[in-house]
Scaffold this active site. Structure first.
Site, PDB file in Angstrom:
ATOM      1  N   ALA A   1       7.171  26.831  25.361  1.00 43.47           N
ATOM      2  CA  ALA A   1       6.392  27.893  25.988  1.00 43.47           C
ATOM      3  C   ALA A   1       4.892  27.691  25.836  1.00 43.47           C
ATOM      4  CB  ALA A   1       6.797  29.242  25.403  1.00 43.47           C
TER       5      ALA A   1
ATOM      6  N   SER B   1       3.539  24.240  25.128  1.00 41.33           N
ATOM      7  CA  SER B   1       3.160  22.861  25.465  1.00 41.33           C
ATOM      8  C   SER B   1       4.372  22.080  25.951  1.00 41.33           C
ATOM      9  CB  SER B   1       2.536  22.154  24.259  1.00 41.33           C
ATOM     10  OG  SER B   1       3.484  21.970  23.228  1.00 41.33           O
ATOM     11  N   GLY B   2       4.083  20.993  26.661  1.00 39.24           N
ATOM     12  CA  GLY B   2       5.106  20.043  27.064  1.00 39.24           C
ATOM     13  C   GLY B   2       4.809  18.708  26.419  1.00 39.24           C
TER      14      GLY B   2
ATOM     15  N   HIS C   1      19.039  23.157  26.576  1.00 37.79           N
ATOM     16  CA  HIS C   1      18.395  24.258  25.883  1.00 37.79           C
ATOM     17  C   HIS C   1      17.733  23.679  24.643  1.00 37.79           C
ATOM     18  CE1 HIS C   1      18.782  28.422  23.735  1.00 37.79           C
ATOM     19  NE2 HIS C   1      17.534  28.118  24.069  1.00 37.79           N
ATOM     20  N   ASP C   2      16.419  23.837  24.524  1.00 35.80           N
ATOM     21  CA  ASP C   2      15.688  23.158  23.446  1.00 35.80           C
ATOM     22  C   ASP C   2      16.190  23.542  22.061  1.00 35.80           C
ATOM     23  OD1 ASP C   2      14.622  25.735  23.546  1.00 35.80           O
ATOM     24  OD2 ASP C   2      12.559  25.092  23.898  1.00 35.80           O
ATOM     25  N   THR C   3      16.671  24.771  21.895  1.00 35.08           N
ATOM     26  CA  THR C   3      17.221  25.160  20.600  1.00 35.08           C
ATOM     27  C   THR C   3      18.476  24.358  20.275  1.00 35.08           C
ATOM     28  OG1 THR C   3      16.385  27.403  20.942  1.00 35.08           O
ATOM     29  CG2 THR C   3      17.998  27.099  19.190  1.00 35.08           C
TER      30      THR C   3
ATOM     31  N   THR D   1       7.761  29.043  19.024  1.00 34.63           N
ATOM     32  CA  THR D   1       7.411  30.298  19.693  1.00 34.63           C
ATOM     33  C   THR D   1       8.442  31.372  19.349  1.00 34.63           C
ATOM     34  OG1 THR D   1       6.317  29.103  21.493  1.00 34.63           O
ATOM     35  CG2 THR D   1       6.979  31.378  21.916  1.00 34.63           C
TER      36      THR D   1
ATOM     37  N   GLY E   1       8.251  22.876  15.389  1.00 33.33           N
ATOM     38  CA  GLY E   1       6.828  22.921  15.048  1.00 33.33           C
ATOM     39  C   GLY E   1       6.513  23.834  13.888  1.00 33.33           C
TER      40      GLY E   1
END
Length: 491
Positions: free
Chosen positions: A10, A12-13, A238-240, A260, A407
């Site tokens: 949400a 950065s890429g 899904h990044d999670t 985030t 992060g």
């Protein structure tokens, strides 16, 4: 062998070049860009055109950087958001952000069609304003429902970007599973949900499992980038789910994907849907087969990001590490809030929102950056413990240590607070967990490694965790404050 991993968050890429040689996994960040939602006329959108343009730049940079041909790529992003595509392949509208207010506006009407309880028992998902179903239902209740009738396909963001690259349309399992439209019993979208909210089932492509080859980069892109075709593989989109893949943990560990959002969860063999999961609004989420996830979503470092954004907007440039340093010097346990209070969900003057909430609870408010940030971090750590207690109650499991990935694993103060407040050893890292998980699934698809366990062993060797032990001297104070926190959020 070299692979590309695209990880869109949400804020950065990131595009990484992953290499696997001599049984060693290496990940190098090649390209990064800023990402944020855009407010326009009271609505929130993602700049999907800019996201795609940056994705192209990143892929081109990876091809140029790679000393040997790239063999595949995978994409993972945040969940819930989607684009609508016409039969000719045109993107029909802007892509709304999951924080858009339209779901809050129509929440009561949406719940009248099917109650929150019924939806949870049908899908196992959490009930949240960010869910895909909520946005589609809001479209029907506004004047944009006609787009669902006109569109040919609904593609979640990673599937949409994959379509732009390959021309192939799919719904990847892990990202479909959190839409509040998925049926874990059938492995497809739930007809009861679709019928109730007038969502045409033709909009939703076939559900595809992680590790599937979708298709090759288009001939036009290969010609433009002077590269041989290579496939896009469905990782855990899904990044999670991707972050959980790379968490170097044991059974009965708690995993927190910290960014985030803070996603507090455990791995299970399959869905757990019962009265306790309903009461605590826990989420069942798909993962690599055999690694189902039971989760609690906590607002996470979004609150801190918004505090920073406010200070930067008024000319007080300050970094997150500088904010945390000031928090370390502040007196502990002066103010606690519920991070999941709806007031903190949308962008805005976050320091003001926090101070207003504290005034209501304590008749005073944090003074200065240090007290404000300390309030946020302590509250997050207490909410982690609350979430862990809910997971224990729902499953009957005895949960041991905590692995923080993403992060947020760099936030040493939050890591230590989590160890102290949860009375558990915390293992922090890897920071780039989603990209690591992305590459691990690609390696399994190529037959280079056999299992997630083997992939996690590679992560342990590549990124040794930083360990935080609970401090006995803090135990009594933490216990006393946790009781106060539980009382606070119960109100």
């Amino acid at each position: 062998m070299n692979m590309i991993a695209f990880d869109l968050g949400a804020s950065s890429g990131k595009i990484y070049l992953g290499s696997f040689k001599d049984n060693m996994l290496n990940l190098k960040e090649i390209y990064r860009f800023q990402n944020s939602c855009i407010q326009m006329n009271g609505y929130l959108y993602w700049d999907i055109i800019s996201i795609y343009a940056n994705l192209e730049k990143g892929i081109r940079s990876c091809i140029q950087e790679s000393s040997e041909p790239v063999v595949s790529m995978g994409l993972d992003t945040f969940s819930n958001d989607y684009g609508l595509v016409s039969k000719s392949g045109e993107l029909l509208s802007c892509v709304h952000c999951y924080r858009d207010k339209r779901t809050q506006t129509h929440r009561q009407e949406i719940d009248r069609i099917l109650s929150a309880r019924e939806r949870h028992f049908l899908t196992g998902n959490q009930i949240a304003p960010c869910n895909t179903l909520m946005h589609l239902a809001a479209m029907r209740l506004e004047d944009s429902g006609f787009m669902l009738d006109y569109a040919d396909k609904l593609l979640f963001i990673p599937d949409l970007l994959t379509y732009f690259l390959t021309g192939c349309q799919i719904s990847e399992y892990t990202i479909a599973s959190v839409s509040e439209m998925f049926d874990f019993k059938t492995g497809s979208f739930h007809p009861r949900i679709l019928d109730a909210y007038h969502i045409p089932d033709r909009l939703l492509p076939t559900v595809t499992m992680p590790g599937t080859v979708v298709g090759n980069l288009s001939n036009a892109l290969c010609e433009e980038w002077n590269t041989d075709p290579f496939p896009v593989i469905t990782v855990c989109e899904h990044d999670t789910a991707s972050a959980f893949v790379s968490a170097p943990c044991e059974e009965s560990s708690v995993i927190i994907s910290s960014g985030t959002w803070s996603l507090v969860g455990i791995e299970m063999d399959g869905p757990v849907i019962n009265e306790t999961t309903c009461r605590y609004n826990l989420a069942n989420e798909g993962g690599v087969p055999g690694r189902h996830r039971l989760m609690k979503s906590v607002m996470g470092l979004w609150i801190l990001q918004e505090v920073q954004a406010y200070y930067n907007a008024i000319g007080m440039d300050i970094s997150i590490p500088e904010m945390v340093q000031k928090a370390e010097a502040a007196k502990p346990y002066q103010y606690l809030i519920d991070p999941d209070d709806p007031i903190f969900f949308t962008p805005g003057n976050m320091p003001l929102h926090i101070c207003k909430k504290c005034e209501l609870l304590y008749n005073s408010a944090p003074s200065g950056v240090g007290e404000l940030v300390r309030c946020v971090l302590e509250s997050l750590a207490f909410k982690y413990r609350w979430a862990i207690e809910a997971l224990k109650e729902a499953t009957g499991m005895s949960l041991c240590d905590i692995h923080i990935v993403g992060g947020g694993s760099n936030n040493r103060l939050l890591n230590q607070l989590t160890a102290d407040i949860c009375h558990r050893t915390v293992y922090a890292g890897p920071e780039n967990a989603a990209a690591m998980g992305n590459v691990i699934v690609q390696l399994i698809a190529h037959g280079q490694i056999k299992s997630i366990e083997e992939g996690r062993s590679l992560v342990k060797e590549t990124c040794p965790a930083v360990v935080f032990y609970p401090r006995e001297a803090e135990a009594e104070a933490c216990e006393e404050q946790y009781k106060k926190f539980v009382e606070l959020i119960s109100k």
